[in-house]
Design a protein around this motif. Structure first.
Motif: not given
Length: 125
Positions: A83-89, A98-111
């Motif tokens: 979900p776009a409003d997920s609080q997942a990291k 570790f690199e935070d990829m959360s924004a890319d995942v939520m935007a669909g740039r990284r699956i």
């Protein structure tokens, strides 16, 4: 370090310096099995998406009480989107950090890719 993938949730919670802060979190890698220990005030399966109980018949045994926590044996719902409003990291290991990829995942740039190491009958379809 490969075994960390099998027990990531338990390993992080066993060594966390501030356990109360993460007792409600589900920590996992991209490889099954996904076992989690969490202290939850209530259990709403919809809030676990894209994770689901291992299977419909095992739903009751999937959420076993264990002391103050619940032991959860979850699977990935192959059709559920995060979900776009997920609080997942979402973190990616770069070999030294570790690199935070959360924004890319939520935007669909990284699956995220998940791998099922269970018997085929227990894997998402």
């Amino acid at each position: 370090m490969w075994s960390f993938g099998w027990i990531s949730d338990e390993a992080i919670k066993a060594t966390a310096p501030d356990l109360p802060r993460i007792t409600h979190c589900l920590v996992q890698t991209e490889h099954t099995p996904w076992y989690h220990l969490a202290i939850l005030d209530s259990l709403d399966i919809e809030h676990l998406r894209p994770m689901t109980p291992r299977d419909e018949l095992a739903q009751l045994s999937t959420f076993q009480p264990l002391g103050k926590a619940r032991f959860m044996f979850l699977n990935l719902d192959a059709h559920a989107r995060i979900p776009a409003d997920s609080q997942a990291k979402f973190l990616s290991w770069s070999g030294h950090d570790f690199e935070d990829m959360s924004a890319d995942v939520m935007a669909g740039r990284r699956i995220p890719k998940f791998f099922c190491n269970r018997p085929e009958s227990e894997c998402p379809r």
